[in-house]
Enzyme design. Structure first.
Site, PDB file in Angstrom:
ATOM      1  N   ASP A  66     -77.603 -35.054  38.733  1.00  0.00           N
ATOM      2  CA  ASP A  66     -78.305 -35.571  39.817  1.00  0.00           C
ATOM      3  C   ASP A  66     -79.336 -34.516  40.674  1.00  0.00           C
ATOM      4  OD1 ASP A  66     -76.272 -34.447  40.996  1.00  0.00           O
ATOM      5  OD2 ASP A  66     -75.574 -36.482  41.977  1.00  0.00           O
ATOM      6  N   ASN A 135     -66.940 -42.497  49.123  1.00  0.00           N
ATOM      7  CA  ASN A 135     -67.033 -43.915  48.811  1.00  0.00           C
ATOM      8  C   ASN A 135     -66.644 -44.150  47.575  1.00  0.00           C
ATOM      9  OD1 ASN A 135     -69.440 -43.043  47.894  1.00  0.00           O
ATOM     10  ND2 ASN A 135     -70.561 -44.324  49.027  1.00  0.00           N
ATOM     11  N   HIS A 137     -68.469 -43.028  44.683  1.00  0.00           N
ATOM     12  CA  HIS A 137     -69.684 -42.472  44.090  1.00  0.00           C
ATOM     13  C   HIS A 137     -69.636 -41.356  42.964  1.00  0.00           C
ATOM     14  CE1 HIS A 137     -71.528 -39.799  47.095  1.00  0.00           C
ATOM     15  NE2 HIS A 137     -71.518 -39.079  46.186  1.00  0.00           N
ATOM     16  N   GLU A 142     -74.000 -44.942  43.846  1.00  0.00           N
ATOM     17  CA  GLU A 142     -73.441 -45.526  45.400  1.00  0.00           C
ATOM     18  C   GLU A 142     -72.588 -46.789  44.590  1.00  0.00           C
ATOM     19  OE1 GLU A 142     -72.916 -43.898  47.438  1.00  0.00           O
ATOM     20  OE2 GLU A 142     -74.812 -42.992  48.368  1.00  0.00           O
TER      21      GLU A 142
HETATM   22  C1  GLP Z   1     -72.530 -35.173  46.125  1.00  0.00           C
HETATM   23  C2  GLP Z   1     -72.931 -35.190  44.904  1.00  0.00           C
HETATM   24  C3  GLP Z   1     -71.621 -35.862  43.823  1.00  0.00           C
HETATM   25  C4  GLP Z   1     -70.500 -34.975  44.282  1.00  0.00           C
HETATM   26  C5  GLP Z   1     -70.236 -35.392  45.636  1.00  0.00           C
HETATM   27  C6  GLP Z   1     -68.999 -34.771  46.222  1.00  0.00           C
HETATM   28  O1  GLP Z   1     -72.871 -36.496  46.646  1.00  0.00           O
HETATM   29  N1  GLP Z   1     -74.023 -35.995  44.227  1.00  0.00           N
HETATM   30  O2  GLP Z   1     -72.006 -35.623  42.313  1.00  0.00           O
HETATM   31  O3  GLP Z   1     -69.258 -35.209  43.455  1.00  0.00           O
HETATM   32  O4  GLP Z   1     -71.319 -34.933  46.516  1.00  0.00           O
HETATM   33  O5  GLP Z   1     -69.285 -33.259  46.842  1.00  0.00           O
HETATM   34  P1  GLP Z   1     -68.194 -32.367  47.215  1.00  0.00           P
HETATM   35  O6  GLP Z   1     -67.388 -31.972  45.897  1.00  0.00           O
HETATM   36  O7  GLP Z   1     -68.877 -31.300  48.000  1.00  0.00           O
HETATM   37  O8  GLP Z   1     -67.079 -33.300  47.955  1.00  0.00           O
END
Ligand code: GLP
Length: 249
Positions: A66, A135, A137, A142
């Site tokens: 993403d 949540n 995702h 989402e």
């Molecule tokens: C973002 C990314 C996700 C990732 C999430 C959790 O939303 N788009 O791909 O899994 O953050 O991030 P973290 O690893 O910092 O908790």
């Protein structure tokens, strides 16, 4: 169902070893890559292991999950910048084969369609790394995203913006939209390595454990995947019943 490691660093070593072994057996592998703080130790360990072992990464292709819409690839909070900083700049990746969605596309619909098509053109993803949002995702898919979705534009949930706001100077700077690989693109990866660490992920791990395979809990889609590993640390496992965990010492 969950492989539970003591510490994020132990996870980093385990996942790095899997990556190294895959690349040794398939130098042209296609990797699906993720961002977020969960992946930082994984990339740091992988860079160290790859250097130590003289691993050739130049033939790899990679697709990131993403990117924020509205951030250029040079913006310090863009996922392009993250990937260069934590991974690509440290090893001899062929940068023309490290793909991320473009945060400033001329024609966003065409760009999304081409991104999923390109994954298919390269033969699909051999190993997809995945983190998870609070949540549930995955990527930026989402809750409620159809399981048959391809790369698309997402309006980020307010909670997701707040979670990710810690990387920005103020909430006003957190983009409202992103481009994400779709659920179907992720499901088609041959192997999925899902990672969650830290106490902030304990509740979502319980939610995931208790959820049916349901579009309202995107990560639950992985329960139906033939080759998905759920790798978490003790803090993320804190609310799970012991029967759901295989503890790795
Ligand atoms: C973002 C990314 C996700 C990732 C999430 C959790 O939303 N788009 O791909 O899994 O953050 O991030 P973290 O690893 O910092 O908790």
């Amino acid at each position: 169902m969950f492989l539970v490691f003591q510490e994020p660093q132990a996870i980093a070593q385990y996942v790095s070893e899997r990556l190294v072994n895959l690349i040794k057996s398939k130098p042209h592998a296609v990797l699906g890559l993720a961002t977020g703080s969960t992946m930082e130790p994984v990339y740091q360990q992988f860079c160290a292991d790859a250097k130590e072992q003289g691993l050739d990464v130049s033939q790899l292709t990679s697709f990131n999950l993403d990117e924020y819409i509205g951030l250029s690839y040079e913006h310090p909070q863009s996922y392009h910048y993250y990937m260069n900083h934590y991974l690509f700049d440290h090893l001899s990746f062929a940068k023309q084969k490290t793909f991320l969605p473009d945060g400033l596309p001329e024609n966003v619909e065409a760009h999304c369609q081409q991104y999923s098509q390109k994954i298919a053109d390269y033969g699909g993803i051999d190993l997809q790394l995945l983190g998870v949002g609070s949540n549930g995702h995955i990527g930026f898919n989402e809750p409620g995203t159809p399981f048959n979705s391809r790369t698309h534009v997402v309006a980020l949930c307010e909670n997701t913006r707040i979670d990710n706001g810690r990387f920005f100077e103020s909430m006003d700077e957190v983009p409202a939209h992103a481009i994400t690989m779709g659920m179907q693109d992720i499901a088609e990866a041959k192997q999925i390595v899902f990672i969650a660490t830290g106490d902030k992920k304990a509740q979502v791990m319980l939610d995931l454990y208790e959820s049916e395979v349901d579009e309202q809990m995107p990560a639950s889609m992985l329960k139906d995947h033939p080759n998905a590993l759920f790798i978490i640390d003790k803090k993320a496992a804190a609310l799970l019943p012991a029967a759901a965990c295989e503890f790795i010492d």
